[in-house]
Design an enzyme around this catalytic site. Structure first.
Site, PDB file in Angstrom:
ATOM      1  N   GLU A   1      30.351 150.600 -38.482  1.00 50.85           N
ATOM      2  CA  GLU A   1      29.867 151.957 -38.755  1.00 50.85           C
ATOM      3  C   GLU A   1      29.746 152.174 -40.261  1.00 50.85           C
ATOM      4  O   GLU A   1      30.586 151.714 -41.022  1.00 50.85           O
ATOM      5  CB  GLU A   1      30.860 152.991 -38.201  1.00 50.85           C
ATOM      6  CG  GLU A   1      31.055 152.927 -36.695  1.00 50.85           C
ATOM      7  CD  GLU A   1      29.836 153.409 -35.922  1.00 50.85           C
ATOM      8  OE1 GLU A   1      28.931 154.014 -36.543  1.00 50.85           O
ATOM      9  OE2 GLU A   1      29.796 153.165 -34.698  1.00 50.85           O
TER      10      GLU A   1
ATOM     11  N   CYS B   1      37.163 158.324 -32.236  1.00 53.75           N
ATOM     12  CA  CYS B   1      36.892 157.200 -33.153  1.00 53.75           C
ATOM     13  C   CYS B   1      36.448 157.720 -34.508  1.00 53.75           C
ATOM     14  O   CYS B   1      36.952 157.293 -35.552  1.00 53.75           O
ATOM     15  CB  CYS B   1      35.822 156.272 -32.571  1.00 53.75           C
ATOM     16  SG  CYS B   1      36.459 155.300 -31.188  1.00 53.75           S
TER      17      CYS B   1
ATOM     18  N   ARG C   1      32.932 165.376 -26.273  1.00 49.23           N
ATOM     19  CA  ARG C   1      32.130 165.571 -25.046  1.00 49.23           C
ATOM     20  C   ARG C   1      33.029 165.555 -23.821  1.00 49.23           C
ATOM     21  O   ARG C   1      32.678 166.074 -22.757  1.00 49.23           O
ATOM     22  CB  ARG C   1      31.016 164.513 -24.972  1.00 49.23           C
ATOM     23  CG  ARG C   1      31.407 163.197 -24.431  1.00 49.23           C
ATOM     24  CD  ARG C   1      30.455 162.051 -24.750  1.00 49.23           C
ATOM     25  NE  ARG C   1      31.219 160.924 -25.257  1.00 49.23           N
ATOM     26  CZ  ARG C   1      31.972 160.137 -24.508  1.00 49.23           C
ATOM     27  NH1 ARG C   1      32.047 160.318 -23.206  1.00 49.23           N
ATOM     28  NH2 ARG C   1      32.664 159.151 -25.047  1.00 49.23           N
TER      29      ARG C   1
HETATM   30  N1  PCA Z   1      36.254 154.949 -28.183  1.00 51.05           N
HETATM   31  C1  PCA Z   1      36.197 156.384 -28.356  1.00 51.05           C
HETATM   32  C2  PCA Z   1      37.613 156.788 -28.659  1.00 51.05           C
HETATM   33  C3  PCA Z   1      38.471 155.631 -28.313  1.00 51.05           C
HETATM   34  C4  PCA Z   1      37.541 154.513 -28.114  1.00 51.05           C
HETATM   35  O1  PCA Z   1      37.859 153.322 -27.909  1.00 51.05           O
HETATM   36  C5  PCA Z   1      35.153 156.830 -29.376  1.00 51.05           C
HETATM   37  O2  PCA Z   1      34.133 156.140 -29.558  1.00 51.05           O
HETATM   38  O3  PCA Z   1      35.324 157.892 -29.989  1.00 51.05           O
END
Ligand code: PCA
Length: 201
Positions: free
Chosen positions: A78, A141, A88
């Site tokens: 990212e 995340c 959501r």
């Molecule tokens: N994915 C979620 C939160 C925990 C995870 O593994 C996210 O993309 O926010």
């Protein structure tokens, strides 16, 4: 040289989170860097509280946080964390904020300070699908990605940190959604950590 790698517990309707499973297969050392692994709760404030504790006890030089992004067909470092919680679905603590800033006194966004271009090159060399993502979403995340940058910039400005989403693992058995074998995801994470270790040395 020490790199902290975090994954997440399962959340929502899932009982498996590849970002937690992948930690079990990582070596203790990569290119001379000690690898410290930790699982974070998928709960808004608790996730960052645990991250802060880990930073203070482990004193890492860099932090790579991992999470699953169901539906993606590639490993995606990212670039940007945004100052918004807009969940959501409820997190594992039942919290579901809408359009709420993560830190009122924080900037709108932070960029990853990990070497995401060389992480992408290293993963590509392994033949694993990878691309740069422009949004970590607005769930836990992104919360951890943003909150870790906020905390490090204020308290440990030399610490590099960033986030990488991974797809579902084949082993989860989710039909009609893209996935990669957990062994490929592991190889991608090891390659990314190698690029981070190179940047630190
Ligand atoms: N994915 C979620 C939160 C925990 C995870 O593994 C996210 O993309 O926010």
């Amino acid at each position: 040289m020490k790199i902290l790698v975090t994954g997440f517990e399962p959340f929502g309707n899932e009982t498996y989170n590849p970002s937690m499973e992948v930690l079990k297969n990582l070596p203790e050392k990569i290119k001379g860097a000690d690898i410290v692994k930790a699982v974070l709760p998928v709960v808004k404030d608790e996730s960052l509280e645990k991250m802060r504790q880990l930073i203070e006890t482990e004193m890492p030089d860099a932090i790579l946080s991992l999470g699953v992004a169901g539906g993606r067909n590639a490993v995606t470092p990212e670039r940007t964390a945004v100052n918004i919680n807009d969940f959501r679905i409820p997190d594992n603590g039942g919290f579901q904020p809408e359009d709420e800033p993560i830190f009122k006194d924080g900037p709108d966004a932070y960029f990853s300070t990990l070497p995401y271009r060389s992480m992408i090159e290293a993963i590509k060399e392994k033949g694993i699908p990878v691309s740069l993502s422009e949004s970590a979403g607005t769930f836990v995340c992104n919360h951890v990605f943003y909150g870790t940058r906020y905390y490090c910039q204020r308290n440990h400005p030399h610490v590099l940190s960033g986030f990488m989403h991974i797809p579902y693992a084949k082993e989860q058995g989710i039909k009609d959604r893209p996935s990669l074998p957990l062994s490929d995801i592991t190889e991608a994470v090891v390659a990314a950590l190698g690029a981070v270790a190179d940047a630190l040395s």
